[in-house]
Design an enzyme around this catalytic site. Structure first.
Site, mmCIF file in Angstrom:
data_model
loop_
_atom_site.group_PDB
_atom_site.id
_atom_site.type_symbol
_atom_site.label_atom_id
_atom_site.label_comp_id
_atom_site.label_asym_id
_atom_site.label_seq_id
_atom_site.Cartn_x
_atom_site.Cartn_y
_atom_site.Cartn_z
ATOM 1 N N GLU A 127 0.793 -1.240 0.000
ATOM 2 C CA GLU A 127 0.000 0.000 0.000
ATOM 3 C C GLU A 127 0.822 1.285 0.000
ATOM 4 O O GLU A 127 0.578 2.217 0.762
ATOM 5 C CB GLU A 127 -0.968 -0.023 1.199
ATOM 6 C CG GLU A 127 -1.880 -1.241 1.175
ATOM 7 C CD GLU A 127 -2.850 -1.314 2.344
ATOM 8 O OE1 GLU A 127 -3.030 -0.305 3.051
ATOM 9 O OE2 GLU A 127 -3.436 -2.399 2.550
ATOM 10 N N ASN A 169 2.081 -5.168 -3.207
ATOM 11 C CA ASN A 169 0.683 -5.452 -2.882
ATOM 12 C C ASN A 169 -0.078 -4.164 -2.607
ATOM 13 O O ASN A 169 0.428 -3.260 -1.918
ATOM 14 C CB ASN A 169 0.633 -6.350 -1.630
ATOM 15 C CG ASN A 169 -0.714 -6.968 -1.378
ATOM 16 O OD1 ASN A 169 -1.286 -7.586 -2.262
ATOM 17 N ND2 ASN A 169 -1.231 -6.783 -0.166
ATOM 18 N N HIS A 205 -10.427 -6.161 -2.175
ATOM 19 C CA HIS A 205 -11.498 -5.963 -1.181
ATOM 20 C C HIS A 205 -12.636 -5.278 -1.940
ATOM 21 O O HIS A 205 -12.555 -4.087 -2.241
ATOM 22 C CB HIS A 205 -11.017 -5.098 -0.019
ATOM 23 C CG HIS A 205 -9.941 -5.726 0.804
ATOM 24 N ND1 HIS A 205 -10.157 -6.876 1.546
ATOM 25 C CD2 HIS A 205 -8.662 -5.371 1.029
ATOM 26 C CE1 HIS A 205 -9.049 -7.203 2.186
ATOM 27 N NE2 HIS A 205 -8.119 -6.321 1.875
ATOM 28 N N GLU A 232 -6.201 -10.649 -1.121
ATOM 29 C CA GLU A 232 -6.995 -10.381 0.089
ATOM 30 C C GLU A 232 -8.499 -10.338 -0.243
ATOM 31 O O GLU A 232 -9.241 -9.533 0.292
ATOM 32 C CB GLU A 232 -6.563 -9.068 0.751
ATOM 33 C CG GLU A 232 -5.075 -8.984 1.034
ATOM 34 C CD GLU A 232 -4.670 -7.753 1.810
ATOM 35 O OE1 GLU A 232 -5.555 -7.047 2.339
ATOM 36 O OE2 GLU A 232 -3.458 -7.463 1.895
ATOM 37 N N ASP A 234 -12.270 -10.338 -0.581
ATOM 38 C CA ASP A 234 -13.543 -10.468 0.117
ATOM 39 C C ASP A 234 -14.527 -9.539 -0.616
ATOM 40 O O ASP A 234 -14.135 -8.588 -1.279
ATOM 41 C CB ASP A 234 -13.454 -10.179 1.624
ATOM 42 C CG ASP A 234 -12.658 -8.920 1.987
ATOM 43 O OD1 ASP A 234 -12.038 -8.912 3.063
ATOM 44 O OD2 ASP A 234 -12.665 -7.940 1.195
HETATM 45 O O1 G3I Z 1 -2.982 -7.813 18.839
HETATM 46 C C1 G3I Z 1 -3.703 -6.738 19.438
HETATM 47 C C2 G3I Z 1 -4.222 -7.151 20.794
HETATM 48 O O2 G3I Z 1 -3.107 -7.374 21.651
HETATM 49 C C3 G3I Z 1 -5.117 -6.037 21.369
HETATM 50 O O3 G3I Z 1 -5.667 -6.463 22.584
HETATM 51 C C4 G3I Z 1 -6.229 -5.732 20.346
HETATM 52 C C5 G3I Z 1 -7.139 -4.636 20.827
HETATM 53 O O4 G3I Z 1 -6.421 -3.409 20.787
HETATM 54 O O5 G3I Z 1 -5.643 -5.306 19.112
HETATM 55 C C6 G3I Z 1 -4.861 -6.358 18.546
HETATM 56 O O6 G3I Z 1 -4.311 -5.913 17.342
HETATM 57 C C7 G3I Z 1 -5.245 -5.833 16.279
HETATM 58 C C8 G3I Z 1 -4.781 -6.729 15.152
HETATM 59 O O7 G3I Z 1 -5.631 -6.608 14.000
HETATM 60 C C9 G3I Z 1 -4.727 -8.191 15.566
HETATM 61 O O8 G3I Z 1 -6.050 -8.603 15.870
HETATM 62 C C10 G3I Z 1 -5.298 -4.398 15.791
HETATM 63 O O9 G3I Z 1 -5.907 -3.617 16.803
HETATM 64 C C11 G3I Z 1 -6.118 -4.305 14.526
HETATM 65 O O10 G3I Z 1 -6.010 -3.001 13.973
HETATM 66 C C12 G3I Z 1 -5.587 -5.272 13.490
HETATM 67 O O11 G3I Z 1 -6.428 -5.203 12.348
HETATM 68 C C13 G3I Z 1 -5.876 -5.797 11.173
HETATM 69 C C14 G3I Z 1 -5.621 -4.696 10.128
HETATM 70 O O12 G3I Z 1 -5.135 -5.285 8.928
HETATM 71 C C15 G3I Z 1 -4.569 -3.702 10.607
HETATM 72 O O13 G3I Z 1 -3.341 -4.371 10.701
HETATM 73 C C16 G3I Z 1 -6.895 -6.797 10.613
HETATM 74 O O14 G3I Z 1 -7.021 -7.898 11.509
HETATM 75 C C17 G3I Z 1 -6.434 -7.295 9.253
HETATM 76 O O15 G3I Z 1 -7.459 -8.070 8.643
HETATM 77 C C18 G3I Z 1 -6.140 -6.112 8.328
HETATM 78 O O16 G3I Z 1 -5.637 -6.613 7.131
HETATM 79 C C19 G3I Z 1 -5.211 -5.591 6.196
HETATM 80 C C20 G3I Z 1 -4.002 -6.120 5.462
HETATM 81 O O17 G3I Z 1 -2.976 -6.419 6.397
HETATM 82 C C21 G3I Z 1 -3.532 -5.120 4.420
HETATM 83 N N1 G3I Z 1 -4.622 -4.795 3.503
HETATM 84 C C22 G3I Z 1 -5.824 -4.288 4.168
HETATM 85 C C23 G3I Z 1 -6.339 -5.313 5.179
HETATM 86 C C24 G3I Z 1 -7.615 -4.826 5.841
HETATM 87 O O18 G3I Z 1 -7.359 -3.686 6.580
#
Ligand code: G3I
Length: 301
Positions: A127, A169, A205, A232, A234
């Protein structure tokens, strides 16, 4: 064939899923995962914040859990993502200039070396291009270290793991538009100058429609001499969901250098798109109409 992965393998492709280490204890989840998919991507466990929480301290426990799951399944493992402006650890967010450039290239080197020989494809950079029609780079601390940061990252990744396919990506690139054309121009330049790049990932997406030039866009990148991967996928719920999944499947089967498709989660309840029910299995793990549409398209291929 009667499963997604086996059906994709009929044309030498994979059908994969993004997976979460925290769900690997869920028997329904792992049952579908082991049955249906022949590629896995770490949804979060190989990102910068997960693998280098403090500078120079690398933590691979959860990334290794994803890798080991893939190995146990005999699946390809996609690494996601060596450099991304989101999910940077706090210490990196406060760096800039040469300090950040050396820290980010060290990150690429260390993580790609740790997983050397085991990763089918890395999302080396995720990105880096802007939305909004400019076709230019996204502003970020990474970009501000100099326009050559993407090239430097790809060169470091190739040096660390010559066996991995190196991918760029991005999202909102699911047709011919300013953003995908900006990326196209970069890839053409990289290929012309011998900068190591092997594939382009199209996150896909998608909403309730799909661009008429979705396939043509994939083909123009393939014509540059790189693989294309749907990374990715969906699709928003609604009447057209199954058709859009089938359209993406057919596009990948038609473009010979499209090596596979990854959906961004397994059950609707696993999705980052809360409430949109965008995946192939419902909250109970039952196959949806979209699943059947994909399976039929893979078997027609
Ligand atoms: O691991 C922490 C946990 O310790 C904490 O308690 C919790 C609450 O604050 O947060 C957890 O981290 C979260 C993480 O996912 C793991 O669950 C983050 O807050 C949350 O922002 C994160 O979201 C991910 C997002 O990327 C940001 O990294 C999504 O699961 C994931 O599906 C999404 O995937 C991205 C791709 O990597 C890139 N392309 C877009 C796609 C959708 O945003």
């Amino acid at each position: 064939a009667t499963t997604l992965g086996a059906s994709a393998a009929q044309t030498g492709r994979y059908y994969g899923a993004a997976i979460a280490a925290g769900r690997l204890g869920d028997a329904t989840y792992t049952g579908i995962l082991n049955r249906e998919f022949n590629s896995v991507t770490a949804e979060n466990e190989m990102k910068w914040d997960a693998t280098e929480p403090s500078q120079g301290r690398f933590t691979y426990t959860n990334g290794d859990r994803i890798l080991n799951q893939g190995i146990a399944m005999g699946a390809k493992v996609r690494g996601h993502a060596l450099l991304w402006h989101q999910q940077e650890p706090g210490w990196a967010q406060s760096l800039s200039g040469t300090a950040l450039r050396s820290a980010m290239i060290n990150h690429v080197t260390q993580v790609a070396t740790h997983y050397r020989g085991k990763i089918y494809a890395w999302d080396v950079v995720n990105e880096a291009f802007a939305d909004g029609g400019s076709g230019g780079r996204r502003d970020s601390n990474l970009q501000r270290t100099g326009n050559d940061w993407i090239e430097a990252a790809f060169r470091a990744a190739r040096a660390a793991d010559p066996a991995a396919k190196l991918c760029y990506n991005d999202y909102n690139t699911d047709g011919v538009n300013a953003k995908s054309t900006g990326i196209y121009t970069m890839v053409r330049d990289f290929k012309a100058r011998g900068v190591p790049i092997d594939c382009v990932g199209f996150q896909s997406h998608l909403g309730t429609t799909i661009a008429g030039d979705y396939q043509a866009n994939l083909q123009r990148f393939a014509d540059l001499g790189v693989d294309v991967q749907i990374t990715e996928l969906d699709v928003a719920q609604g009447g057209n969901q199954a058709n859009i999944y089938a359209t993406v499947t057919r596009a990948c089967l038609t473009v010979s250098r499209c090596t596979g498709i990854t959906v961004w989660g397994i059950r609707d309840s696993d999705s980052w798109r809360t409430g949109e029910n965008p995946l192939l299995f419902d909250n109970s793990g039952n196959r949806k109409a979209a699943y059947t549409a994909v399976l039929n398209a893979l078997n027609a291929g």
